[in-house]
Write a protein that holds these residues in place. Structure first.
Motif, mmCIF file in Angstrom:
data_model
loop_
_atom_site.group_PDB
_atom_site.id
_atom_site.type_symbol
_atom_site.label_atom_id
_atom_site.label_comp_id
_atom_site.label_asym_id
_atom_site.label_seq_id
_atom_site.Cartn_x
_atom_site.Cartn_y
_atom_site.Cartn_z
ATOM 1 N N ALA A 330 -29.849 -59.337 50.841
ATOM 2 C CA ALA A 330 -30.467 -59.233 49.964
ATOM 3 C C ALA A 330 -30.910 -57.594 49.366
ATOM 4 O O ALA A 330 -30.512 -56.987 50.022
ATOM 5 C CB ALA A 330 -31.809 -59.553 50.674
ATOM 6 N N THR A 331 -31.173 -57.415 48.399
ATOM 7 C CA THR A 331 -30.964 -56.225 47.535
ATOM 8 C C THR A 331 -32.690 -56.225 46.828
ATOM 9 O O THR A 331 -32.593 -55.138 46.613
ATOM 10 C CB THR A 331 -29.918 -56.404 46.158
ATOM 11 O OG1 THR A 331 -30.015 -57.290 46.087
ATOM 12 C CG2 THR A 331 -28.524 -55.862 46.844
ATOM 13 N N VAL A 332 -32.915 -57.431 46.688
ATOM 14 C CA VAL A 332 -34.333 -57.055 46.330
ATOM 15 C C VAL A 332 -35.277 -57.786 47.068
ATOM 16 O O VAL A 332 -34.675 -59.413 47.508
ATOM 17 C CB VAL A 332 -34.416 -58.623 44.761
ATOM 18 C CG1 VAL A 332 -35.952 -58.847 44.759
ATOM 19 C CG2 VAL A 332 -33.545 -57.645 43.802
ATOM 20 N N ARG A 602 -30.859 -54.220 38.446
ATOM 21 C CA ARG A 602 -30.416 -55.729 37.925
ATOM 22 C C ARG A 602 -29.839 -54.834 37.191
ATOM 23 O O ARG A 602 -28.440 -55.795 36.726
ATOM 24 C CB ARG A 602 -31.131 -56.585 37.798
ATOM 25 C CG ARG A 602 -31.981 -57.344 39.160
ATOM 26 C CD ARG A 602 -32.338 -58.440 38.803
ATOM 27 N NE ARG A 602 -33.385 -59.482 39.443
ATOM 28 C CZ ARG A 602 -32.526 -60.034 40.560
ATOM 29 N NH1 ARG A 602 -31.604 -59.783 40.424
ATOM 30 N NH2 ARG A 602 -33.714 -60.255 41.498
ATOM 31 N N SER B 149 -25.845 -60.208 46.798
ATOM 32 C CA SER B 149 -26.152 -59.624 47.958
ATOM 33 C C SER B 149 -26.331 -61.719 48.588
ATOM 34 O O SER B 149 -26.317 -62.267 47.721
ATOM 35 C CB SER B 149 -27.471 -59.701 47.645
ATOM 36 O OG SER B 149 -28.365 -60.304 46.967
ATOM 37 N N LEU B 151 -29.038 -63.418 49.053
ATOM 38 C CA LEU B 151 -29.724 -64.265 48.422
ATOM 39 C C LEU B 151 -29.713 -64.906 46.595
ATOM 40 O O LEU B 151 -30.284 -65.639 46.391
ATOM 41 C CB LEU B 151 -31.265 -63.182 48.809
ATOM 42 C CG LEU B 151 -32.284 -63.630 47.622
ATOM 43 C CD1 LEU B 151 -32.474 -65.136 48.338
ATOM 44 C CD2 LEU B 151 -33.389 -62.332 47.981
#
Lengths: 638, 638
Positions: A330-332, A602, B149, B151
């Motif tokens: 994940a990045t968020v 983003r 990612s 996600l």
């Protein structure tokens, strides 16, 4: 079970047959260096077995001289227990004590007062808008004609007072609410946090306790973890504490930790997660106790770190980050409650992790962009974070690009014969004047090694004095006797054995020099490639912000001199210290800024240098002092 | 510690001096009836001490005849241990075994196929829109040019497939995501639930497992707990199971349980919460095992219950509900995850509790309104739930009002000498034809007591045969020898000692009759008051829906005959059985309906009868058979 005694401390432990000296020491919390996570490839866990039998092994031997092998030196990670032992841990194998804050020497944490929330000029409604808000309510008690539920009564009053529409409540806030309201005569303090377009009630307490509410800003560095406690009503910093990231014992850089988390070790991820959570909890506990703050009154935490650190903090497997094509889970990161991560603040406290851009550009860089305001102004600026990974971000209020280059741990003292972090006894300044060597150590202690700023000085002074050639090769004739050949390698003696703490000559070897030239080349090539990618030149950049562990002890002129930083007016280069922590605190104090962090993560374009062909040419060209293309460094005169 | 032996089972336990027989039995899970929660006011925990010394106490004596006291009868809740004891628990003091579903006699659970979601004609977009959705995704694997990612890749695909904008993910879904995706070749099933305007990802599993997803609808009655497992893809009911609410051991009605939760018992609330959670978990486990369903695949639960049951389910203190001005802690309950309540379904499964209106009009009534569609159509309809509290709701698509009247537990067998719930051996039908008494028991067993429908029959038959006067007083001369005087009270013998299971005459006493007249009077007065409040008459009501535990065994004609239900065309009175469960299932199958439940709970006007003066006059007028105002019951001819 065998009996082990560790010297110099004399700690005695018991450990079972078949485990290694390193595993036994870790289980007993006896600190021994380990860069590679116990894989026998870094040679940092050398120990001397003073009493007991050891088997010689091939891996250990390649890291040790014949004399050392005779003297009983082994690698702790490769040596299995085979009987009782007495083990001497030499100074270079003992992780350095945290002293960051005690002596105020290494990282110069950003001065809390310097944070200017109005650095965000694009936000017209730039009010004080913290991530959590405590609101004091005085309500009338219920009557037969107004007997709505306790919760509805609170929400009705919150609507009046805040103008917000929707509220939700955490289950634990409701449990004893009936009693709390009646015992406090319907006077309460409600702490709320925004989630999507709903406000969540995190805590309800009797009386007016608005002034008790705190938040925590955390910078989770690969090397260092720093916690700031922030008073939510005033925005003031109540205290700051930091120490070395104890994940260090499982591997010194992110790659080693990923391997440990995802490798054969069954609970590798848990060990790493527990280590950082425990560390943050200890920092918070000591700060809270020192400042007389109740840990339950800490209602929010914003953490910033690189992508691997963020994954480990959230207990997410970081296993695909290091594998092509470099995809993180994940990045968020999901918003969670403190109890979900065993963080010892209010159990329902809000935990926010600053979003990452990609596998190698993390929330620490996003936080740095918030702190420097790069995304808020029309002029184009650059943020450089020098570490094992050198990250570069470039842009303005219209666009942002970033990249990361594997620079290696040289500037953090890793992979350097006598390299060490910027702690007591490290050579941090080095000059050669009229052929005379001068150095300064941290705390003016006897030298134990050399840290990042010292290494930059060395490289510059060697180049300036023609002790090394443009490619870094020693000119033995220029060394005035300080250059020797030992163990088959050319070495420059920085400090002779009698002057040092380590009981031997403190040297820089030929391969150390090559490592440093590679590291500085990678960082400069990353800066240059990113500028070329967007068609800009150094003169188009208004400001270069430099963040990173060596912070204020870095000499800008010498950094330019070795070709690490571009050759521009030093006035346009600015150190911002721990901009990651500063950005985390800005998120804590402004929900607007926190949302902006997600937006920046983003909108930022990540350039993957490993697949960007021009980078390799730039890298090769930059592996020269100051650079193959001397026109790029007109001010450098050696 | 003393040794106790409980007969007839012979269970031996140890208990400490000073605790009561009831406390000891509860600790050892030996079931003994207790209506009042151990306060010595209901007399339901009579036990016989066969061996051991007991001290006579004033409270116990008032519930026991002289013969009983001589025979060693005591109240278990008032009798402290003073030595070893052998205790006989007589049949009437043993809580009845759950047999609801085994014999299919008591509650007639609404036939699953009867639920018509298009009962909501005001909703034009009446699609199948379950509270949780499982979506199957097939994605391409990452490339150097597309290395977002994991996600982000999933969310991008979810956006394409669903058209929804915002997604969030639970932390535990992320933990092993990297591996899950790669092991399953980027083919996964994602289960999502809506929260505010964000969709939350609850689970990610490899492959197409959409058809494995289940939900649970739960009716938490004060007396009975019923669970339905619903297959989320088809909407079909996979199975249903129910049993008696084990909170019963801490008090038989909501008031007794509130007292227990908030009284001197230290962990009273925990005991009650644990009891209902454990019960639901057991029902789910047995259903899941029977149907071959993995409990982790149950992704959502909707529970409906009265306000006290909802508080206890969520572990909220129900302490102010029973105190003027009757304020509950909450009427809208926070959405929580299964793990927050220790419910053994998917730990991140969504738990929704149907909102309440007020302290005494709960989510069960709101669910009933959903199930009957009262709020969806222009004609005015009534829902009556007959229980210890009689709840009445009235309205149409424009408006809704409701009230609740404390009817007492008489129709559930409480406070009646030989009253019992509708289980094996209960007299459920009773007639007097040509002076001859006829009765029918559940399972045709030897009579052990009389349940709600039997009591209504008795009251009607006594009135019709002039055995009681209009105010309920026995006419001894009309009893044909079945009316006797014993222990200072007039009694009607329903079954003589030799016919019965209990070894004594099974009777209805004069005070039983008065209690029943009070109960039916309270319910009728509530209906009448609510209609008067909005200016309507019985003929204005299109349909009267009757819900409640005695369901299909209730005789409509006789219920009208005693003045419990209004004297209208019986065609307009309709039994809806467990409409609470039906409404809970509707919420599970339609997020639209679930949002509607909150809307209904908010828009419904609650009339507090205790402060509505005309109610008391109605109540007094209704305490007559069929009613003081005979014009209201023209069809009743006795």
């Amino acid at each position: 079970m065998y009996k082990l005694t560790f010297l110099p401390d004399g700690k005695k432990i018991e450990a079972s047959e078949g485990s290694t000296i390193l595993e036994s020491s870790q289980a007993a919390e006896v600190p021994i260096n380990s860069l590679c996570g116990g894989n026998g490839v870094c040679g940092r866990c050398r120990v001397q077995v003073a009493d007991g039998k050891v088997r010689a092994d091939a891996r250990s031997m390649s890291f040790l001289s014949k004399d050392e092998i005779k003297a009983g030196y082994v690698l702790a990670c490769q040596t299995k227990l085979d009987g009782d032992m007495e083990i001497i841990i030499p100074p270079e194998s003992i992780p350095k004590e945290p002293q960051i804050l005690l002596e105020g020497i290494q990282v110069q944490y950003s001065n809390p007062e310097k944070i200017q929330l109005h650095k965000v000029p694009t936000d017209p409604a730039n009010i004080f808008d913290p991530l959590i808000q405590s609101i004091y309510l005085e309500m009338g008690s219920p009557t037969p004609n107004d007997n709505v539920s306790d919760l509805d009564r609170i929400i009705r009053e919150l609507r009046k007072k805040t103008g917000y529409g929707s509220f939700e409540i955490c289950l634990s806030c409701l449990r004893d609410l009936a009693l709390e309201l009646r015992e406090n005569d319907w006077k309460i303090t409600v702490t709320i946090a925004r989630y999507a377009n709903v406000w969540q009630i995190l805590e309800i307490k009797g009386g007016d306790v608005i002034k008790d509410s705190y938040g925590a800003a955390v910078d989770i560095g690969t090397t260092t973890v720093v916690v700031q406690l922030v008073h939510m009503k005033s925005g003031n910093v109540a205290g700051v504490a930091g120490n070395h990231n104890p994940q260090n014992r499982y591997g010194e850089d992110v790659i080693a930790r990923m391997i440990y988390a995802c490798g054969r070790e069954e609970n590798g991820l848990s060990h790493l997660n527990n280590a950082v959570i425990k560390n943050i909890n200890e920092l918070i506990a000591s700060l809270a106790s020192e400042k007389g703050i109740n840990q339950e009154d800490i209602h929010a935490m914003v953490a910033a770190g690189n992508t691997t650190m963020s994954h480990l903090f959230m207990n997410l497997k970081p296993c695909t980050i290091r594998l092509e094509p470099y995809v993180p889970t994940a990045t968020v990161y999901p918003r969670v409650s403190a109890k979900d991560l065993n963080l010892k603040i209010n159990p329902d406290g809000l935990i926010v992790v600053v979003p990452s851009v990609s596998s190698y550009v993390g929330g620490d860089i996003v936080a740095g962009i918030l702190a420097t305001g790069i995304a808020d102004r029309p002029e184009t600026r650059v943020l450089i974070d020098v570490g094992t990974n050198g990250e570069v971000a470039l842009g303005n209020s219209e666009w942002l690009v970033c990249c990361s280059a594997s620079a290696g741990p040289a500037f953090e003292g890793g992979g350097i014969r006598h390299g060490m972090r910027a702690t007591r006894g490290a050579i941090e300044k080095f000059t050669i004047e009229n052929g005379e060597v001068h150095y300064k150590t941290i705390s003016n202690a006897k030298p134990r090694g050399i840290c990042g700023s010292g290494l930059i000085d060395c490289l510059y002074e060697f180049a300036r004095n023609q002790i090394i050639a443009g490619d870094g090769t020693f000119r033995i004739e220029a060394g005035k006797g300080r250059i020797i050949e030992k163990d088959g390698e050319t070495q420059f003696i920085l400090a002779y054995s009698p002057e040092t703490e380590i009981g031997e000559d403190l040297v820089i070897t030929q391969s150390d020099i090559y490592h440093l030239v590679q590291s500085k080349g990678a960082i400069f090539a990353a800066i240059k490639s990113l500028l070329d990618y967007v068609g800009l030149k150094f003169e188009d950049i208004a400001t270069f912000y430099v963040a990173g562990g060596f912070g204020s002890s870095l000499d800008i002129q010498k950094s330019i001199g070795i070709g690490l930083l571009p050759d521009i007016d030093p006035q346009r280069i600015q150190f911002v210290g721990n901009s990651s922590l500063m950005g985390a605190r800005m998120c804590l104090l402004s929900a607007h800024v926190a949302r902006r962090a997600a937006h920046i993560a983003r909108m930022m374009t990540n350039i993957e240098l490993s697949t960007y062909l021009p980078f390799m040419d730039e890298y090769v060209a930059a592996m020269f002092l100051p650079h193959t293309d001397r026109k790029l460094f007109p001010s450098v005169t050696y």
